[in-house]
Design a protein around this motif. Structure first.
Motif: not given
Ligand SMILES: Nc1ncnc2c1ncn2[C@@H]1O[C@H](COP(=O)(O)OP(=O)(O)O)[C@@H](O)[C@H]1O
Ligand SMILES: [Mg+2]
Length: 355
Positions: A247, A249-250, A253, A255, A261
């Motif tokens: 991910d 954004e983070n 995690r 995906k 996640a």
């Protein structure tokens, strides 16, 4: 005793390359196992070391000496095969002493060596028997005895346990390992069975399609497989592999395509924005009442542990729990993933990205 080196070793049958540049360094006294799927070139490599197959390119050394063109009898090696091919009309003693007789060893010396080998292998009381009067395991021991009496620099084994039943295989595994611990003779052992490789080797060479994929100790290969092939080949039940991406954004995690996640503890540099494979060994999925819900697909109690297949998001994950599980198929289990033991691989090259 002697070490063995393969340097850029190649072999083609006609125009068809089967060994594509192999480098392996085997120390004096080491127990090295060549493992890989059927047809990957293990026997061919061993036969080149034994002098039973010509070398198309590169160099093989035994004890520091290049042996490329040396005939088998001058290489000071002894080989044990899958079909141990004992002489049916000879006793155990005669089978074991046969090569010494061919080499015109003095009778007393030959007897001494046969007695010594028989003692090590627990064959003392069977010396007068014929092969048909022996069990499969005893025959296999006689085949090893034939190799031991020659007191070679290097032992070569090609799938020596494949003809034995599962229980005997486990027993013989321990015997061969113990034998090596006593004799400390350099040993090159070929098998397609990764459990055999893991349990017996000092060092494992994983082969695939004529190339070496990785060389390391059993636990090196298990804990840090260099690529998807080794990750999938070593370990049973096999490593779970899920395609997806971090991910952006983070990046802790991962995906999966269905949106599930999964945790990553140390996202490797350069992994964001690439197609990845998330590698997760079955024992690092843990029962956890606060974890992710999964649906039991198959449950296999082994007594010692529980194996099961759990549908988590869109993926069927194989899990191994130390605990017993009373739930059945269709029911829900909650599990957590031990993120410290997750492997990330580059989906395109297959290369490991986590350190
Ligand atoms: N004498 C031969 N002639 C032609 N091809 C061979 C010969 N021996 C082996 N091969 C081919 O070489 C490849 C590697 O074989 P092998 O070394 O026996 O594999 P493994 O022992 O790993 O199962 C296979 O594709 C096999 O078919
Ligand atoms: Mg073979």
């Amino acid at each position: 005793m002697a070490g063995v080196q393969f340097a850029d070793v190649r072999k083609s049958f006609g125009a068809f390359p089967v060994i594509k540049g192999v480098d392996i360094d085997i120390a004096d006294g080491e127990f090295v196992i060549l493992v890989g799927p059927s047809g990957c070139g293990k026997s061919t490599l061993l036969r080149m070391l034994a002098g039973l197959e010509n070398i198309s390119g590169g160099e093989i050394k035994i004890g520091g000496r290049v042996v490329n063109t040396l005939p088998p009898k001058d290489r000071d090696i002894a080989m044990v095969f899958q079909n141990y091919a004992l002489y049916p009309h000879m006793t155990v003693e005669q089978n074991m002493g046969f090569s010494l007789m061919l080499n015109k060893a003095p009778k007393a010396e030959a007897e001494k060596r046969v007695k010594y080998a028989a003692g090590i292998l627990g064959l003392d009381k069977l010396l007068d028997r014929y092969p048909r009067q022996l069990s499969g395991g005893q025959r296999q021991r006689v085949a090893m005895g034939r190799a031991i009496v020659r007191d070679p620099e290097v032992f070569l084994f090609d799938e020596p346990l494949s003809n034995l039943d599962a229980k005997l295989r486990v027993a013989m595994r321990a015997e061969i390992k113990e034998l090596h611990q006593r004799l400390k003779t350099t040993t090159v052992y070929v098998t397609h069975d990764q459990i055999e490789a893991m349990t017996m080797a000092d060092k494992i060479v994983v082969m695939h399609d004529g190339v070496v994929e990785q060389i390391g100790t059993p636990l090196d290969l298990y804990d840090k497989p260099a690529n998807l092939f080794v990750g999938g080949f070593i370990g049973s039940p096999a490593m779970n592999m899920i395609k997806g991406r971090l991910d952006p954004e983070n990046p802790t995690r991962f995906k999966a395509p269905d949106g599930t996640a999964l945790p990553v503890s140390n996202p490797p540099a350069g992994a964001i924005g690439r197609d990845l494979v998330y590698g997760l060994r079955p024992e690092y999925i843990l029962l956890d009442a606060n974890g992710l819900p999964g649906e039991i697909v198959v449950i296999e109690p082994t007594g010692y542990e529980t194996h099961l297949i759990l549908k988590l998001g869109g993926s069927d994950l194989s899990c191994v729990f130390r605990e017993r599980v009373s739930a059945g198929p269709g029911e829900t289990l909650r599990v957590a993933i031990d993120a410290a033991h997750v492997h990330l691989f580059d989906a395109e090259s297959g290369r490991r990205l986590t350190d």
